[in-house]
Write a protein that holds these residues in place. Sequence first.
Motif, PDB file in Angstrom:
ATOM      1  N   ILE A 122      48.454  34.313  39.504  1.00  0.00           N
ATOM      2  CA  ILE A 122      47.162  33.864  38.969  1.00  0.00           C
ATOM      3  C   ILE A 122      46.984  32.366  39.234  1.00  0.00           C
ATOM      4  O   ILE A 122      45.929  31.922  39.696  1.00  0.00           O
ATOM      5  CB  ILE A 122      47.072  34.181  37.453  1.00  0.00           C
ATOM      6  CG1 ILE A 122      46.967  35.704  37.255  1.00  0.00           C
ATOM      7  CG2 ILE A 122      45.898  33.460  36.802  1.00  0.00           C
ATOM      8  CD1 ILE A 122      47.085  36.172  35.821  1.00  0.00           C
ATOM      9  N   GLU A 123      48.045  31.629  38.989  1.00  0.00           N
ATOM     10  CA  GLU A 123      48.034  30.180  39.198  1.00  0.00           C
ATOM     11  C   GLU A 123      47.740  29.853  40.666  1.00  0.00           C
ATOM     12  O   GLU A 123      46.910  28.991  40.974  1.00  0.00           O
ATOM     13  CB  GLU A 123      49.411  29.614  38.778  1.00  0.00           C
ATOM     14  CG  GLU A 123      49.394  28.254  38.142  1.00  0.00           C
ATOM     15  CD  GLU A 123      48.153  27.968  37.297  1.00  0.00           C
ATOM     16  OE1 GLU A 123      47.419  27.054  37.701  1.00  0.00           O
ATOM     17  OE2 GLU A 123      47.896  28.652  36.269  1.00  0.00           O
ATOM     18  N   ALA A 124      48.400  30.576  41.573  1.00  0.00           N
ATOM     19  CA  ALA A 124      48.223  30.328  43.011  1.00  0.00           C
ATOM     20  C   ALA A 124      46.790  30.631  43.442  1.00  0.00           C
ATOM     21  O   ALA A 124      46.210  29.893  44.253  1.00  0.00           O
ATOM     22  CB  ALA A 124      49.206  31.171  43.807  1.00  0.00           C
ATOM     23  N   VAL A 125      46.202  31.697  42.891  1.00  0.00           N
ATOM     24  CA  VAL A 125      44.818  32.053  43.249  1.00  0.00           C
ATOM     25  C   VAL A 125      43.849  30.992  42.711  1.00  0.00           C
ATOM     26  O   VAL A 125      42.949  30.544  43.421  1.00  0.00           O
ATOM     27  CB  VAL A 125      44.444  33.458  42.712  1.00  0.00           C
ATOM     28  CG1 VAL A 125      42.955  33.740  42.930  1.00  0.00           C
ATOM     29  CG2 VAL A 125      45.275  34.525  43.398  1.00  0.00           C
ATOM     30  N   ARG A 126      44.058  30.589  41.468  1.00  0.00           N
ATOM     31  CA  ARG A 126      43.183  29.567  40.865  1.00  0.00           C
ATOM     32  C   ARG A 126      43.174  28.297  41.706  1.00  0.00           C
ATOM     33  O   ARG A 126      42.144  27.682  41.919  1.00  0.00           O
ATOM     34  CB  ARG A 126      43.683  29.223  39.451  1.00  0.00           C
ATOM     35  CG  ARG A 126      43.211  30.213  38.398  1.00  0.00           C
ATOM     36  CD  ARG A 126      43.381  29.606  37.013  1.00  0.00           C
ATOM     37  NE  ARG A 126      43.335  30.645  35.992  1.00  0.00           N
ATOM     38  CZ  ARG A 126      44.308  30.914  35.142  1.00  0.00           C
ATOM     39  NH1 ARG A 126      45.441  30.213  35.165  1.00  0.00           N
ATOM     40  NH2 ARG A 126      44.188  31.858  34.239  1.00  0.00           N
ATOM     41  N   LYS A 127      44.360  27.934  42.195  1.00  0.00           N
ATOM     42  CA  LYS A 127      44.508  26.716  42.995  1.00  0.00           C
ATOM     43  C   LYS A 127      43.676  26.817  44.284  1.00  0.00           C
ATOM     44  O   LYS A 127      43.002  25.862  44.665  1.00  0.00           O
ATOM     45  CB  LYS A 127      45.992  26.534  43.346  1.00  0.00           C
ATOM     46  CG  LYS A 127      46.454  25.097  43.320  1.00  0.00           C
ATOM     47  CD  LYS A 127      47.971  25.057  43.313  1.00  0.00           C
ATOM     48  CE  LYS A 127      48.498  23.934  44.182  1.00  0.00           C
ATOM     49  NZ  LYS A 127      49.953  24.076  44.345  1.00  0.00           N
ATOM     50  N   ILE A 128      43.733  27.981  44.922  1.00  0.00           N
ATOM     51  CA  ILE A 128      42.949  28.185  46.153  1.00  0.00           C
ATOM     52  C   ILE A 128      41.462  28.147  45.830  1.00  0.00           C
ATOM     53  O   ILE A 128      40.661  27.574  46.554  1.00  0.00           O
ATOM     54  CB  ILE A 128      43.306  29.546  46.809  1.00  0.00           C
ATOM     55  CG1 ILE A 128      44.756  29.551  47.281  1.00  0.00           C
ATOM     56  CG2 ILE A 128      42.363  29.852  47.968  1.00  0.00           C
ATOM     57  CD1 ILE A 128      45.278  30.936  47.679  1.00  0.00           C
ATOM     58  N   TYR A 129      41.107  28.751  44.711  1.00  0.00           N
ATOM     59  CA  TYR A 129      39.703  28.927  44.330  1.00  0.00           C
ATOM     60  C   TYR A 129      39.027  27.590  44.005  1.00  0.00           C
ATOM     61  O   TYR A 129      37.865  27.394  44.298  1.00  0.00           O
ATOM     62  CB  TYR A 129      39.613  29.871  43.128  1.00  0.00           C
ATOM     63  CG  TYR A 129      38.315  30.642  43.071  1.00  0.00           C
ATOM     64  CD1 TYR A 129      38.120  31.743  43.905  1.00  0.00           C
ATOM     65  CD2 TYR A 129      37.299  30.295  42.193  1.00  0.00           C
ATOM     66  CE1 TYR A 129      36.942  32.465  43.864  1.00  0.00           C
ATOM     67  CE2 TYR A 129      36.117  31.005  42.152  1.00  0.00           C
ATOM     68  CZ  TYR A 129      35.935  32.093  42.983  1.00  0.00           C
ATOM     69  OH  TYR A 129      34.771  32.810  42.937  1.00  0.00           O
ATOM     70  N   SER A 130      39.792  26.694  43.398  1.00  0.00           N
ATOM     71  CA  SER A 130      39.149  25.466  42.893  1.00  0.00           C
ATOM     72  C   SER A 130      38.884  24.470  44.016  1.00  0.00           C
ATOM     73  O   SER A 130      39.543  24.111  44.819  1.00  0.00           O
ATOM     74  CB  SER A 130      39.999  24.822  41.814  1.00  0.00           C
ATOM     75  OG  SER A 130      41.285  24.575  42.298  1.00  0.00           O
ATOM     76  N   ILE A 142      42.792  40.442  35.925  1.00  0.00           N
ATOM     77  CA  ILE A 142      42.643  39.305  35.006  1.00  0.00           C
ATOM     78  C   ILE A 142      41.721  38.245  35.620  1.00  0.00           C
ATOM     79  O   ILE A 142      40.820  37.724  34.966  1.00  0.00           O
ATOM     80  CB  ILE A 142      44.033  38.708  34.661  1.00  0.00           C
ATOM     81  CG1 ILE A 142      44.827  39.725  33.823  1.00  0.00           C
ATOM     82  CG2 ILE A 142      43.902  37.374  33.921  1.00  0.00           C
ATOM     83  CD1 ILE A 142      46.278  39.377  33.622  1.00  0.00           C
ATOM     84  N   LEU A 143      41.925  37.966  36.904  1.00  0.00           N
ATOM     85  CA  LEU A 143      41.117  36.948  37.589  1.00  0.00           C
ATOM     86  C   LEU A 143      39.641  37.354  37.652  1.00  0.00           C
ATOM     87  O   LEU A 143      38.749  36.520  37.483  1.00  0.00           O
ATOM     88  CB  LEU A 143      41.663  36.711  38.999  1.00  0.00           C
ATOM     89  CG  LEU A 143      42.999  35.950  39.050  1.00  0.00           C
ATOM     90  CD1 LEU A 143      43.708  36.180  40.377  1.00  0.00           C
ATOM     91  CD2 LEU A 143      42.780  34.454  38.825  1.00  0.00           C
ATOM     92  N   ARG A 144      39.393  38.628  37.890  1.00  0.00           N
ATOM     93  CA  ARG A 144      38.009  39.124  37.945  1.00  0.00           C
ATOM     94  C   ARG A 144      37.294  38.886  36.615  1.00  0.00           C
ATOM     95  O   ARG A 144      36.106  38.571  36.585  1.00  0.00           O
ATOM     96  CB  ARG A 144      37.994  40.609  38.290  1.00  0.00           C
ATOM     97  CG  ARG A 144      38.239  40.887  39.765  1.00  0.00           C
ATOM     98  CD  ARG A 144      36.932  40.971  40.530  1.00  0.00           C
ATOM     99  NE  ARG A 144      37.147  40.859  41.970  1.00  0.00           N
ATOM    100  CZ  ARG A 144      36.153  40.865  42.865  1.00  0.00           C
ATOM    101  NH1 ARG A 144      34.906  40.964  42.473  1.00  0.00           N
ATOM    102  NH2 ARG A 144      36.407  40.745  44.142  1.00  0.00           N
ATOM    103  N   LYS A 145      38.046  39.063  35.521  1.00  0.00           N
ATOM    104  CA  LYS A 145      37.453  38.847  34.189  1.00  0.00           C
ATOM    105  C   LYS A 145      37.079  37.381  33.993  1.00  0.00           C
ATOM    106  O   LYS A 145      36.156  37.056  33.255  1.00  0.00           O
ATOM    107  CB  LYS A 145      38.424  39.298  33.094  1.00  0.00           C
ATOM    108  CG  LYS A 145      38.326  40.804  32.835  1.00  0.00           C
ATOM    109  CD  LYS A 145      39.318  41.271  31.782  1.00  0.00           C
ATOM    110  CE  LYS A 145      39.517  42.769  31.886  1.00  0.00           C
ATOM    111  NZ  LYS A 145      40.841  43.204  31.426  1.00  0.00           N
ATOM    112  N   GLU A 146      37.809  36.508  34.670  1.00  0.00           N
ATOM    113  CA  GLU A 146      37.503  35.064  34.608  1.00  0.00           C
ATOM    114  C   GLU A 146      36.362  34.705  35.537  1.00  0.00           C
ATOM    115  O   GLU A 146      35.957  33.543  35.601  1.00  0.00           O
ATOM    116  CB  GLU A 146      38.724  34.244  35.052  1.00  0.00           C
ATOM    117  CG  GLU A 146      39.852  34.194  34.062  1.00  0.00           C
ATOM    118  CD  GLU A 146      41.028  33.389  34.613  1.00  0.00           C
ATOM    119  OE1 GLU A 146      40.833  32.585  35.550  1.00  0.00           O
ATOM    120  OE2 GLU A 146      42.139  33.582  34.104  1.00  0.00           O
TER     121      GLU A 146
END
Lengths: 358, 181
Positions: free
Chosen positions: A350-358, A273-277
């Motif tokens: 997904i939420e945890a990855v987004r947080k690291i990514y931003s 899902i994250l890759r698609k984003e």
Amino acid sequence: MSRVFMKGCEAIAEAAVRAGCRFFAGYPITPQNEIPEYFARRMPEVSGTFVQGESEVASISMVYGAASAGTRAMTSSSSPGIALKSEGISYCAAARIPMVYSNISRGGPGVGSIQPAQMDYLQATKASGNGGFEMMVFAPASVQEAVDMTYKAFDYADRDRNPVLILADGVIGTMMEPVVLPEMKTEEEINEIKNAKKVWSCTGHKLDYKNRAWIEPGHWLTSDMQRANEEAEKLYESWKADVMVEEYETEDAEVVITAYGISARIAKSAVNILRKEGIKAGLIRPITLHPFPYDSFDKLDYKKVKAVLDVEMSIPAQFVQDVEIAIKDRCPIHTCLCSGGNIMSRESIIEAVRKIYS
Amino acid sequence: METNLCVAGFGGQGVMTLGKFLATATCDSTDKNVTFFPSYGAEQRGGTANCFVVISDEAVGAPLGDVMDDLIVMNGPSLNRFIKTLKPGGTLFINSSIVSEETGRTDIKVVKAPVTEMALEMGNSKVLNIIMLGVYIGFTGVVSPEVVWDTIEHKLGKKPKLLPLNKEAFEKGLEMGRSQR
């Protein structure tokens, strides 16, 4: 090959039967009751033996006995029951007796909760009993993998003359999924396996007292004990060649999730899902927890990796201790955890990855 | 394409059987990936029961997703507990015999089926799950009815006396599901 729809626990039991397991002893505990239940029905069909012991300790001791006579033998339990079996497991390791057992783990510590959890990591990989012995530990992420690993586990156990652990959890144990079952070993093959163990197993040596087999879970002479420990150490070191790992989308990954078993499976769908984003996420999934795939973490490009996210169903985190050893301070480690029988949610990963990514 | 279904109700309403039949039929008749995951408690009977079925063209990640495409509720408490997991545009299948509560949502499709009453009319309260399975298949067409019936027939093989009743239940459900498409 045709696929059948099977529950994890039942599929594990069927895989064991097909691998030539002809002795099972266990004691009921949720969420793995379908394993003994299945064996109880299946063993008589293949002239095998099923025993519901009076306790966990009795059951593992019976497996110790059956395996000492060269029979492929297995036991199973869930977290608190596995703790009770630690005495017998340690004896099997000390006497170098091949046997297979599965831990369909649940919440802990103590009697814990009956729902799925991953709170036995350190027990499984570092100290499953007294005396510093080690075992190969497999962590299936699907019913198919649970089947394939159980089937292979008997070969590893016989090769090494050592116990092998299948560490699953309540989700893998109770969920149903299509599986392709492995070949059923023939009676001839099973006899051959048993005969090959005659050099050490207690199968009856008539009146040949000089050459009779002994099963020794310890030694009176300190020199013998140390020699046994040294031989065991050599075996444990040889497992580096047996490491199994899944590296998924890690080449260009900026956030690398690491997880095992059911958590890894959920994490993998989060990666998709994250890759698609457009978020460059990847996954390292140890398939063998022991030996641990430390090398997979050396292959990462730490100029790109912002952080590693440890995902596990254990509070406090346990698996993270091996991840820390693997990362060697080359990047920060974050955790995404749940416990108590709560199942890891894809959204929270997904939420945890987004947080690291931003 | 992935469909996440949650089936929920009282223990004894055949919730697990419904999910298992659907998942087994999918495994037997398609190449799709499918998982069945029962939520289990310490209760032997009574209490609540729910299970999750995921049918997917890709590998199934979580055997129980955070968001449901379809939701089958057999009693009131299950509606309250799971309605928030149903995605906008999702379909709610409701046992309208005993669930009178409003869903409080306007962004979902609702398929009503009085399966408890229908089962009682047929003389056996136990077949309500088979009726509901028929409703679900009739409405969604996710698997062909013939395959689902083969699965039911196979599973009930040891009790052939139950087959005519279950056949009737399944057919009635199918009809009701199709009529609400």
